[in-house]
Design a protein around this motif. Structure first.
Motif, PDB file in Angstrom:
ATOM      1  N   LYS A 252       0.737  -1.324   0.369  1.00 19.10           N
ATOM      2  CA  LYS A 252      -0.126   0.117  -0.082  1.00 19.10           C
ATOM      3  C   LYS A 252       0.935   1.115  -0.196  1.00 19.10           C
ATOM      4  O   LYS A 252       0.177   2.005  -1.095  1.00 19.10           O
ATOM      5  N   ALA A 253       1.514   1.630   0.669  1.00 19.37           N
ATOM      6  CA  ALA A 253       3.015   2.365   1.000  1.00 19.37           C
ATOM      7  C   ALA A 253       3.786   2.658  -0.381  1.00 19.37           C
ATOM      8  O   ALA A 253       4.131   3.822  -0.950  1.00 19.37           O
ATOM      9  N   SER A 254       3.801   1.491  -1.137  1.00 18.72           N
ATOM     10  CA  SER A 254       4.472   1.400  -2.765  1.00 18.72           C
ATOM     11  C   SER A 254       3.407   2.051  -4.071  1.00 18.72           C
ATOM     12  O   SER A 254       3.811   2.464  -5.003  1.00 18.72           O
ATOM     13  N   LEU A 255       2.583   1.467  -3.484  1.00 20.53           N
ATOM     14  CA  LEU A 255       1.566   1.318  -5.067  1.00 20.53           C
ATOM     15  C   LEU A 255       0.156   1.766  -4.577  1.00 20.53           C
ATOM     16  O   LEU A 255      -0.797   1.900  -5.183  1.00 20.53           O
ATOM     17  N   GLY A 256      -0.548   1.934  -3.533  1.00 20.12           N
ATOM     18  CA  GLY A 256      -1.535   2.697  -3.206  1.00 20.12           C
ATOM     19  C   GLY A 256      -2.763   1.997  -3.242  1.00 20.12           C
ATOM     20  O   GLY A 256      -2.608   0.446  -3.449  1.00 20.12           O
ATOM     21  N   SER A 257      -4.007   1.782  -2.361  1.00 18.23           N
ATOM     22  CA  SER A 257      -4.858   0.713  -1.548  1.00 18.23           C
ATOM     23  C   SER A 257      -5.247   0.117  -2.417  1.00 18.23           C
ATOM     24  O   SER A 257      -5.801  -1.128  -2.542  1.00 18.23           O
ATOM     25  N   ILE A 258      -5.548   1.028  -4.182  1.00 20.08           N
ATOM     26  CA  ILE A 258      -6.089   0.179  -5.003  1.00 20.08           C
ATOM     27  C   ILE A 258      -5.381  -1.071  -5.533  1.00 20.08           C
ATOM     28  O   ILE A 258      -6.593  -2.792  -5.532  1.00 20.08           O
ATOM     29  N   LYS A 259      -4.471  -0.841  -5.603  1.00 22.26           N
ATOM     30  CA  LYS A 259      -3.425  -1.579  -6.531  1.00 22.26           C
ATOM     31  C   LYS A 259      -2.835  -2.735  -5.333  1.00 22.26           C
ATOM     32  O   LYS A 259      -2.272  -4.122  -5.994  1.00 22.26           O
ATOM     33  N   ALA A 260      -2.726  -2.314  -4.509  1.00 25.04           N
ATOM     34  CA  ALA A 260      -1.962  -3.427  -3.273  1.00 25.04           C
ATOM     35  C   ALA A 260      -3.417  -4.628  -3.016  1.00 25.04           C
ATOM     36  O   ALA A 260      -4.409  -4.588  -2.964  1.00 25.04           O
ATOM     37  N   PRO A 261      -2.492  -5.344  -2.914  1.00 30.39           N
ATOM     38  CA  PRO A 261      -2.994  -6.890  -2.346  1.00 30.39           C
ATOM     39  C   PRO A 261      -3.796  -6.847  -2.003  1.00 30.39           C
ATOM     40  O   PRO A 261      -3.687  -6.124  -0.642  1.00 30.39           O
ATOM     41  N   LYS A 262      -5.280  -7.514  -1.351  1.00 30.72           N
ATOM     42  CA  LYS A 262      -6.398  -7.777  -1.005  1.00 30.72           C
ATOM     43  C   LYS A 262      -5.629  -9.025   0.219  1.00 30.72           C
ATOM     44  O   LYS A 262      -6.405  -9.206   1.466  1.00 30.72           O
ATOM     45  N   ARG A 263      -5.222  -9.908  -0.404  1.00 33.83           N
ATOM     46  CA  ARG A 263      -5.491 -11.153   0.228  1.00 33.83           C
ATOM     47  C   ARG A 263      -4.013 -11.580   0.058  1.00 33.83           C
ATOM     48  O   ARG A 263      -3.052 -11.548  -1.418  1.00 33.83           O
ATOM     49  N   VAL A 264      -3.593 -12.591   0.605  1.00 33.18           N
ATOM     50  CA  VAL A 264      -2.108 -12.467   0.823  1.00 33.18           C
ATOM     51  C   VAL A 264      -2.186 -14.345   1.058  1.00 33.18           C
ATOM     52  O   VAL A 264      -2.644 -14.552   1.696  1.00 33.18           O
ATOM     53  N   GLU A 265      -1.879 -15.429   0.151  1.00 34.77           N
ATOM     54  CA  GLU A 265      -1.873 -16.406   0.551  1.00 34.77           C
ATOM     55  C   GLU A 265      -0.334 -16.859   0.095  1.00 34.77           C
ATOM     56  O   GLU A 265       0.280 -17.118  -0.971  1.00 34.77           O
ATOM     57  N   VAL A 266      -0.032 -18.198   1.348  1.00 32.63           N
ATOM     58  CA  VAL A 266       1.469 -18.820   1.296  1.00 32.63           C
ATOM     59  C   VAL A 266       1.511 -20.520   0.543  1.00 32.63           C
ATOM     60  O   VAL A 266       0.150 -20.712   1.517  1.00 32.63           O
ATOM     61  N   TRP A 267       1.866 -20.424  -0.684  1.00 35.31           N
ATOM     62  CA  TRP A 267       2.044 -22.065  -0.855  1.00 35.31           C
ATOM     63  C   TRP A 267       3.695 -22.306  -1.104  1.00 35.31           C
ATOM     64  O   TRP A 267       4.251 -21.470  -1.212  1.00 35.31           O
TER      65      TRP A 267
END
Length: 510
Positions: A467-482
């Motif tokens: 969010k700090a580098s891209l803004g809230s629209i582009k930043a991931p809303k969800r992260v999954e670790v595989w």
């Protein structure tokens, strides 16, 4: 120039005794490889594989595999690369669609070869490497030297199937010559080169054998991209030239032995097949030195449409220009590159649209698919399906595949930009950013990540950094670790497979 001409040129430059192929403890000189290609090529002709036909080799990387490919070229037949890790059904599709006449196979693939013999109607001859070492029909001294036909088919390469059923891409001698000469003009491969073929020979790593052979170089074949083995091979064989997809470069950077290995022989570490995050490019330059070269292309326009040279990498690093490090370079000597909108209008610098290419390295078309071929071209320009822009200096910047673009809340989000931000996190080894179903926004930006060995990840921390580098629209809303992201044999992450698990039963073209 035909594919076999690069071998013969290398033999003339280096002499019969110079090492042509090294496979473990096995060493084949140029004279031996030339003799074997004539002997096997004569047998292929005897069994009906020659000019106007196709043939294939099935097996993991080996000296025999490379010799088999060169023998196919010697016979005048076109080579169909067949991935040894593909399923039988996938191989049946590729070989049947390509009307494959002959199949040379590794003994460990004997069971698969037997199934293919029964299911591929065009096959007339299947033969193992072991059988090739025995007596063969045909006269190697009388093998004809096919006339030089620039527009004759050299390869029928099948697309990766990342967006659907693989399509056969018809590549001429002229296209392959353009690819080889473009690389030779853009990179220092060594004098003579020592090329390490660790990625599959059926993909870009195989194509890169030809420029090495053209300079009388040595091809060191390895059965897979295992970081420690690659680093050991660079040191032991004094490798000067190496091709790897970005995922494999990340593996080398994460290997604990990378700092202690002697990498001083490297002249060119070529990376392609997918964009590399600028922070990772900078890390690789710090580890390997000013040897990185990036190229951009695709099966339909093999590999060298654009080049970011070693000197350009070094200059961008010195200037702290991460934007330049994130580009894939400027047009090669054999290609024109532009950006086009959906209406077919060419766009100016800075405007985002579809990357289009024209030049002598383009495919003739898709095999037996005139409608698909027509759709791929616009006024002589090949539509790549990649979205990007050209800056004022002519550098090409890729932002996404058209089919991978995420539409979230009415905004277009390009996954490559988000992936670069995610990969800047020190715990992330690799990632894929996709759109997943969301009741309010349509698609939610989602990052699926692999972690570096021994690392852990706080998802909220990663999202906040993005969010700090891209803004809230582009930043991931969800992260999954595989544990591991699905990849093609060429090392490309298969977003289609990742998306499928999220969109199963819902309305989205995967």
């Amino acid at each position: 120039m035909r594919l076999i001409d690069w071998l013969d040129r290398g033999a003339m430059l280096g002499g019969a005794d110079r090492a042509c192929v090294i496979d473990g403890t096995r060493r084949l000189g140029y004279g031996e490889v030339v003799r074997e290609t004539r002997r096997i090529g004569a047998a292929l002709l005897h069994h009906g594989a020659g000019p106007g036909t196709t043939a294939s080799v099935l097996g993991p990387n080996s000296a025999d595999a490379l010799t088999g490919v060169l023998a196919i070229a010697r016979s005048g037949a076109a080579w169909i690369p067949a991935n040894a890790r593909a399923t039988v059904d996938e191989l049946v599709h590729v070989l049947t669609a390509g009307s494959c006449r002959a199949l040379i196979y590794d003994p460990e693939m004997a069971g698969t070869a037997a199934l293919l013999r029964d299911r591929v109607p065009s096959l007339r001859w299947t033969v193992s490497y072991e059988q090739l070492r025995g007596a063969l029909p045909g006269d190697p001294d009388g093998i004809p030297d096919p006339p030089e036909r620039p527009d004759e088919t050299a390869m029928v390469a099948f697309t990766g199937g990342t967006t659907g059923r693989p399509k056969g891409v018809v590549l001429s001698n002229r296209a392959m010559e353009s690819m080889v000469t473009a690389l030779l003009s853009a990179a220092d491969l060594g004098d003579p080169p020592v090329y390490l073929a660790a990625a599959p020979l059926t993909h870009a790593a195989g194509a890169m054998c030809f420029p090495a052979l053209a300079l009388g170089g040595t091809v060191v074949v390895q059965r897979g991209v295992e970081a420690g083995a690659v680093l050991e091979a660079i040191e032991r064989h004094r490798v000067t030239f190496l091709f790897l997809p970005p995922t494999a470069v990340y593996m080398l950077l994460a290997d604990p032995s990378v700092g202690s290995r002697d990498r001083s022989s490297l002249r060119t570490l070529l990376y392609a097949a997918a964009p590399m995050a600028p922070e990772r490019v900078r890390e690789a330059l710090e580890v390997f030195g000013p040897v990185l070269v990036q190229t951009y292309g695709q099966t339909e326009a093999p590999m060298i449409c654009t080049v970011l040279t070693a000197a350009e990498h070094a200059a961008a690093l010195a200037a702290g220009d991460l934007g330049r490090l994130g580009s894939c370079g400027r047009p090669s000597a054999v290609a024109r590159v532009a950006v086009m909108d959906d209406a077919g209008t060419l766009l100016g610098p800075g405007a985002t649209g579809e990357i289009v290419v024209r030049g002598s390295l383009l495919m003739d078309g898709y095999l037996d698919a005139p409608e698909a071929t027509a759709a791929a071209f616009a006024d002589g320009w090949l539509r790549t399906g990649d979205v990007g822009y050209l800056d004022e200096s002519g550098y090409t910047h890729l932002v996404d595949r058209k089919k991978d673009m995420i539409i979230s809340g009415g905004f277009n989000v390009y996954s490559a930009e988000v992936e670069h931000a995610v990969l800047a996190h020190p715990s992330v080894q690799q990632c894929a950013v996709i759109g997943t179903p969301h009741a309010r926004w349509g698609e939610a930006v989602t990052a699926v990540v692999e972690l570096r060995p021994g690392a852990s990840l706080d998802a909220d921390e990663l999202i906040a950094a993005c969010k700090a580098s891209l803004g809230s629209i582009k930043a991931p809303k969800r992260v999954e670790v595989w544990d591991e992201l699905p990849r093609s044999a060429a090392g490309k992450i298969l977003k289609r497979e990742i998306r499928a698990g999220f969109w199963s039963g819902l309305d989205r073209a995967i």
